[in-house]
Design an enzyme around this catalytic site. Structure first.
Site, short mmCIF file in Angstrom:
data_model
loop_
_atom_site.label_atom_id
_atom_site.label_comp_id
_atom_site.label_asym_id
_atom_site.label_seq_id
_atom_site.Cartn_x
_atom_site.Cartn_y
_atom_site.Cartn_z
N GLU A 93 -54.84 15.52 19.95
CA GLU A 93 -55.34 16.10 21.19
C GLU A 93 -56.81 16.48 21.08
O GLU A 93 -57.28 16.85 20.01
CB GLU A 93 -54.52 17.34 21.55
CG GLU A 93 -53.11 16.98 21.99
CD GLU A 93 -52.26 18.19 22.32
OE1 GLU A 93 -51.40 18.06 23.20
OE2 GLU A 93 -52.44 19.26 21.71
N CYS A 331 -57.44 27.91 21.70
CA CYS A 331 -57.52 27.91 20.24
C CYS A 331 -56.16 28.09 19.60
O CYS A 331 -55.40 28.98 19.95
CB CYS A 331 -58.41 29.04 19.77
SG CYS A 331 -60.09 28.67 20.10
#
Ligand code: SF4
Length: 340
Positions: A93, A331
């Site tokens: 990703e 994150c």
């Protein structure tokens, strides 16, 4: 039949070897680099300034080599998460984060990761392979937005220092005039602190460096990040002190805040102590809870208080805006586990 090699992902020197091998004029290497890294094409046939014969010879031996993402998800805040299939049938990703003054791409460097940090979804996926330089650069070049990208962070899936040769090669392609031409000042490579690879990185790249710190105390850090045992943060800091961070090259420490765990006055004091004398900034990151983890998410108020206390010690401290949380692009949330 032998699979053809890709041209994309080759450095100018490697392209020079390609044209020499095929008996072409030297300048063709620069022309190919231009078509690979500056123009919106996706096949050798579109390289208009090359002769028919040159294109035919290239086609016989090589493919152009970029790979389009197989899907994209868009967050309410405009952040996009791209999914790519890599050469060996695994998935990675890439996050694209548009802001007012800059557009950042967060690239992955490995499929999964060996480092097993407690707070990270990628770590849970375990390690499934290194990405080559082509696959790293492709995460930038094959996005629709690639001409608008101003900043790059190596903070996606994987530990960049654990795949250093390919990371350095990708940086050469991204920063060179013959490549994407993005300044190393606009690139931030993040690591959990892998010695001795950090030394090699510092000496062979001009990109900024971000170290994931998360706690100044050895035991506490070891519980969050197993790497602390093999490569203690104090040794990493000793190494960092050998270099000059006061110029254009920036050093920062990433610090995920876990509520009630790592933002006390003692943490502030110890951080100021172990980092004393270095030129750096601290970037506070909000923790996003991950399934089956006892680690608590961050409370905004505590983050702001912690920031103020660090600032009072003279430490430049920012809080990173959380982006793309609704599509798991924030994150520590990148993971393609369900696809493996
Ligand atoms: S935080 Fe980084 S180094 Fe740690 S497990 Fe996740 S991807 Fe790997």
């Amino acid at each position: 039949m032998m699979e053809k090699e890709e041209l994309f992902g080759k450095t100018l020197n490697e392209l020079k070897e390609v044209v020499a091998k095929l008996g072409m004029a030297k300048f063709v290497a620069s022309q190919i680099a231009d078509w690979l890294y500056k123009k919106d094409i996706s096949s050798i046939n579109e390289m208009r300034n090359l002769s028919k014969k040159t294109k035919a010879l290239l086609n016989e031996n090589y493919t152009y080599g970029t790979t389009a993402p197989i899907s994209v998800q868009e967050s309410n805040d405009g952040t996009k998460k791209y999914l790519f299939e890599t050469l060996n049938g695994k998935f990675i990703e890439t996050a694209y984060i548009p802001e007012l003054k800059r557009n950042t791409v967060c690239v992955s460097t490995q499929v999964g990761c060996k480092m097993a940090c407690e707070f990270c979804m990628t770590g849970r996926q375990k390690f499934h392979g290194n990405l080559n330089a082509a696959t790293i650069v492709n995460q930038i070049r094959s996005l629709d937005e690639w001409h608008r990208i101003s900043n790059i962070v190596y903070m996606g899936m994987g530990e960049p220092m654990d795949n250093l040769p390919e990371v350095l090669k990708s940086l050469e392609i991204i920063t060179s005039d013959w490549g994407l031409g993005i300044s190393p000042r606009r690139i931030n490579v993040s690591t959990i602190g892998l010695l001795p690879n950090i030394t090699e990185f510092i000496q062979n790249s001009d990109a900024n460096l971000a170290i994931s710190l998360h706690s100044p105390f050895d035991n506490e850090r070891a519980e969050l990040m197993p790497i602390q045992k093999a490569s203690p943060i104090k040794d990493v800091i000793t190494e960092l002190r050998k270099y000059d961070w006061s110029g254009k090259r920036r050093l920062s420490f990433e610090y995920i805040v876990f509520d009630g765990l790592n933002h006390s006055d003692l943490h502030v004091k110890e951080l100021a102590k172990i980092l004393n004398g270095l030129k750096y900034r601290i970037n506070l990151i909000r923790f996003h809870n991950i399934p089956d983890s006892p680690l608590p998410s961050s409370d905004d108020e505590n983050m702001i208080k912690f920031q103020q206390k660090l600032k009072a010690k003279g430490i430049i401290t920012t809080i990173r805006a959380s982006r793309g949380q609704d599509i798991d692009a924030a994150c520590g949330l990148l993971s393609t586990k369900k696809l493996l």
